[in-house]
Design a protein around this motif. Sequence first.
Motif, mmCIF file in Angstrom:
data_model
loop_
_atom_site.group_PDB
_atom_site.id
_atom_site.type_symbol
_atom_site.label_atom_id
_atom_site.label_comp_id
_atom_site.label_asym_id
_atom_site.label_seq_id
_atom_site.Cartn_x
_atom_site.Cartn_y
_atom_site.Cartn_z
ATOM 1 N N ARG A 514 16.666 -39.034 -12.358
ATOM 2 C CA ARG A 514 17.776 -39.775 -13.067
ATOM 3 C C ARG A 514 18.024 -40.904 -12.197
ATOM 4 N NH1 ARG A 514 20.859 -37.394 -16.825
ATOM 5 N NH2 ARG A 514 20.315 -35.072 -17.524
ATOM 6 N N GLY A 515 16.962 -41.736 -11.627
ATOM 7 C CA GLY A 515 17.051 -42.930 -10.845
ATOM 8 C C GLY A 515 17.259 -42.469 -9.435
ATOM 9 N N THR A 516 17.608 -41.210 -8.825
ATOM 10 C CA THR A 516 17.928 -40.737 -7.775
ATOM 11 C C THR A 516 16.553 -40.278 -6.899
ATOM 12 O OG1 THR A 516 19.941 -40.358 -8.516
ATOM 13 C CG2 THR A 516 19.184 -39.740 -6.308
ATOM 14 N N THR A 517 16.283 -40.720 -5.666
ATOM 15 C CA THR A 517 15.170 -40.353 -4.737
ATOM 16 C C THR A 517 16.119 -39.578 -3.661
ATOM 17 O OG1 THR A 517 13.760 -41.710 -5.442
ATOM 18 C CG2 THR A 517 13.392 -40.611 -3.464
ATOM 19 N N LEU A 518 15.846 -38.165 -3.433
ATOM 20 C CA LEU A 518 16.419 -37.451 -2.230
ATOM 21 C C LEU A 518 15.247 -36.529 -1.779
ATOM 22 C CD1 LEU A 518 17.054 -34.383 -3.526
ATOM 23 C CD2 LEU A 518 18.816 -35.836 -4.980
ATOM 24 N N GLN A 519 15.796 -36.236 -0.713
ATOM 25 C CA GLN A 519 15.020 -35.144 0.248
ATOM 26 C C GLN A 519 15.879 -33.960 0.658
ATOM 27 O OE1 GLN A 519 13.632 -38.502 3.185
ATOM 28 N NE2 GLN A 519 11.951 -37.157 3.504
ATOM 29 N N THR A 520 15.349 -32.966 0.846
ATOM 30 C CA THR A 520 15.986 -31.675 1.210
ATOM 31 C C THR A 520 15.247 -30.915 2.180
ATOM 32 O OG1 THR A 520 17.017 -29.596 0.130
ATOM 33 C CG2 THR A 520 14.967 -30.314 -0.715
ATOM 34 N N THR A 521 15.764 -29.825 2.737
ATOM 35 C CA THR A 521 15.078 -29.015 3.646
ATOM 36 C C THR A 521 15.458 -27.673 3.238
ATOM 37 O OG1 THR A 521 16.997 -29.161 5.262
ATOM 38 C CG2 THR A 521 15.159 -30.708 5.577
ATOM 39 N N VAL A 522 14.714 -26.690 4.111
ATOM 40 C CA VAL A 522 14.868 -25.235 3.489
ATOM 41 C C VAL A 522 15.029 -24.662 4.904
ATOM 42 C CG1 VAL A 522 13.872 -25.102 1.290
ATOM 43 C CG2 VAL A 522 12.401 -24.682 3.342
ATOM 44 N N SER A 523 15.614 -23.304 4.823
ATOM 45 C CA SER A 523 15.743 -22.425 6.194
ATOM 46 C C SER A 523 14.896 -21.149 5.642
ATOM 47 C CB SER A 523 17.119 -22.007 6.519
ATOM 48 O OG SER A 523 17.715 -23.326 6.822
ATOM 49 N N LEU A 524 14.369 -20.508 6.490
ATOM 50 C CA LEU A 524 13.414 -19.424 6.135
ATOM 51 C C LEU A 524 13.718 -18.276 7.042
ATOM 52 C CD1 LEU A 524 11.402 -22.085 5.825
ATOM 53 C CD2 LEU A 524 10.216 -20.559 4.655
ATOM 54 N N GLY A 525 13.622 -16.982 6.657
ATOM 55 C CA GLY A 525 13.556 -15.677 7.512
ATOM 56 C C GLY A 525 12.554 -15.066 7.076
ATOM 57 N N ALA A 526 11.722 -14.571 8.100
ATOM 58 C CA ALA A 526 10.477 -13.885 7.864
ATOM 59 C C ALA A 526 10.729 -12.348 8.534
ATOM 60 C CB ALA A 526 9.294 -14.242 8.673
ATOM 61 N N ALA A 527 10.030 -11.275 7.696
ATOM 62 C CA ALA A 527 10.172 -10.080 8.134
ATOM 63 C C ALA A 527 9.099 -9.309 7.613
ATOM 64 C CB ALA A 527 11.577 -9.494 7.676
ATOM 65 N N SER A 528 8.341 -8.219 8.356
ATOM 66 C CA SER A 528 7.199 -7.467 8.150
ATOM 67 C C SER A 528 7.513 -5.912 7.879
ATOM 68 C CB SER A 528 6.203 -7.692 8.967
ATOM 69 O OG SER A 528 5.848 -9.023 9.291
ATOM 70 N N LEU A 529 6.723 -5.443 7.089
ATOM 71 C CA LEU A 529 6.941 -3.875 6.966
ATOM 72 C C LEU A 529 6.777 -3.159 8.238
ATOM 73 C CD1 LEU A 529 7.243 -2.245 4.377
ATOM 74 C CD2 LEU A 529 4.774 -2.019 4.239
ATOM 75 N N ASP A 530 7.778 -2.211 8.363
ATOM 76 C CA ASP A 530 7.790 -1.593 9.669
ATOM 77 C C ASP A 530 7.787 -0.221 9.690
ATOM 78 O OD1 ASP A 530 7.962 -1.118 12.461
ATOM 79 O OD2 ASP A 530 10.351 -1.869 12.525
ATOM 80 N N GLY A 531 6.813 0.534 9.816
ATOM 81 C CA GLY A 531 6.958 2.125 9.564
ATOM 82 C C GLY A 531 6.696 2.505 8.226
ATOM 83 N N PRO A 532 6.341 3.874 7.998
ATOM 84 C CA PRO A 532 5.899 4.499 6.769
ATOM 85 C C PRO A 532 7.044 4.594 6.098
ATOM 86 C CG PRO A 532 5.735 5.919 8.918
ATOM 87 C CD PRO A 532 6.113 4.685 9.214
ATOM 88 N N THR A 533 8.297 4.501 6.518
ATOM 89 C CA THR A 533 9.605 4.951 5.933
ATOM 90 C C THR A 533 10.429 3.805 5.691
ATOM 91 O OG1 THR A 533 10.798 5.310 7.870
ATOM 92 C CG2 THR A 533 9.720 7.135 6.770
ATOM 93 N N ASP A 534 9.876 2.464 5.777
ATOM 94 C CA ASP A 534 10.463 1.312 5.534
ATOM 95 C C ASP A 534 10.571 1.042 4.025
ATOM 96 O OD1 ASP A 534 11.952 -0.793 6.276
ATOM 97 O OD2 ASP A 534 10.131 -1.945 7.020
#
Length: 569
Positions: A514-534
């Motif tokens: 719509r005639g506008t140019t903009l920039q943005t950013t993102v924040s991220l959190g990472a986690a991994s599977l931990d243990g057989p009961t996760d």
Amino acid sequence: MYRGPIVVFVACLFAALYVLVAHAAPAAEPGSALQIAALPATTQVVDPAQVVHGPMDALFVPSHSAYTPNAVESERWYRLDTNADWQGETSPVLSFTGATYIRITVYAPPDYQPRALWFAQTEENSRFSRHRLAMELPHDLHAGQPIYVQIAADSFTRQIKPALTDLASYQSEDLNHVRLTTMFASVQVTMILAALCLWMVLRDRVLVYFIGYTTFQLMFQMLTSGEIYELPGGKLLVPLGTHAPWLFAALSTPLLVSFILEFCELRQITPTAAKILGWMRWPFLLAALLLCLPFAVRTHLLASSFNVWFMLTELWTLSTVVLAVSRHGRQARFFLIAWMPQVMFTLLRLSQVLLNLDQPRWLEYGYPFTMAFASIVVTIGLADASLRARRERDMAHHLADHDALTGVLNRRALVRRLNAAITEARLQKEPFALLFLDMDHFKSINDRFGHAVGDACLRAVVVAIAEELRPADWLGRYGGEEFIVGLPGASHDNAVAIGERIRKRIETLHVHSRGTTLQTTVSLGAASLDGPTDTADELLARADAALYRAKSDGRNRIVSHPPLAATGT
């Protein structure tokens, strides 16, 4: 758009029919021609012995007609002879066409013993098919040697035509007839079985109508050709006599109309015409009931009314289907292509019956040919309808599992996918990681530029994320501006590296809307599977906690859980 293919199709149809009829055409008959003489009709019962032994020969009146018609109230007697000695290489065969269910008794030389010919005869194995009522005569048949024919009374007068053919030619023609009728019947049986298989899977009512009317039409066709009496259980239909074909014709029509209404979606496309058509099917059920009564076959008005009503119903049905085609009914177009030849041949067949005309060979084989053809095309139409239903179902499933704005998995679907991915990772003993993303200051974008620009920004971010993922990875919208990325087989370090690529990609992204140019950013959190009961909830909670830490530490960064390091500006 469809005129050219339809014209080509119809031309091919008639070309194929012409080839089939030409192949089944009889060979030229030898020179001996039948001469016919008739005993004057009388209501008194004639003793066969008086006729066969010659005392009544003087009473027979020569006939200039080629027919030996029956009578309604009394039996008829005819004397047949030839104008020359039989000269054929094989024995002569005397055959009768048009007799259908009328009993004929032939007294032929040399012993003049009665030989019963009947369409529904099952007492002995017949040498010939039921294409005609036929019997073999002595090879030394002389000119003027009489053959006496006793034709039983019936409720209708029919033009019964005798013919004399040499045995070899007759057997050849008879074999071709059996091949054609078997082929047409086999096609219809195959289509019925295919529809039955579809019904077992889909349980669709329209398939029940198709199976019902096609089966009854096949029964009607096999009754009129006589082949049904050759099958196991055919004897059960013998007591019905001429009731049988009328009954199956009456039962097939309301099922056919019901099928057309459902298959062509006439109630939605042509509601008024469809309502009238729905009413027109009920008299056939009444006719089916009346035809089972003993007096039915002797009531000319009932039979004639049935034929006229049948013709009117077919014409109205055809008009309604054509109207549906003009209103872009896809299934109606399928049915029109399938049914048009059959309607034409049905109307010609009814006209031939009502006008008491000879049945030409192209009509005799054209009618079952068009029935088989209609079954094939309608089955294709049913398959097309099933395919469209499957596509609609798949589309509904897709819409139920995907976010309408961005096209990625919605929250319900991604939670289901996450549980499945964790189960698979444990079975395969492979790692699994998760990224939780949130767009920075997204609310301010909506407030400053409007929701349309915000939506465009969401879509652009989804495209950027997807381009950084591997083929096995998946992406879903958790809610608002929050997204989840599943990373099957990715270690903790792999997940952080992928997240960092995503962060850098979005940081340099320019969104135009719509005639506008903009920039943005993102924040991220990472986690991994931990243990057989996760569990999935625990994994999501750890990734969410890491995302919260990334937000607290200044946004536009990725934080892993446990928080080993923060990456970003």
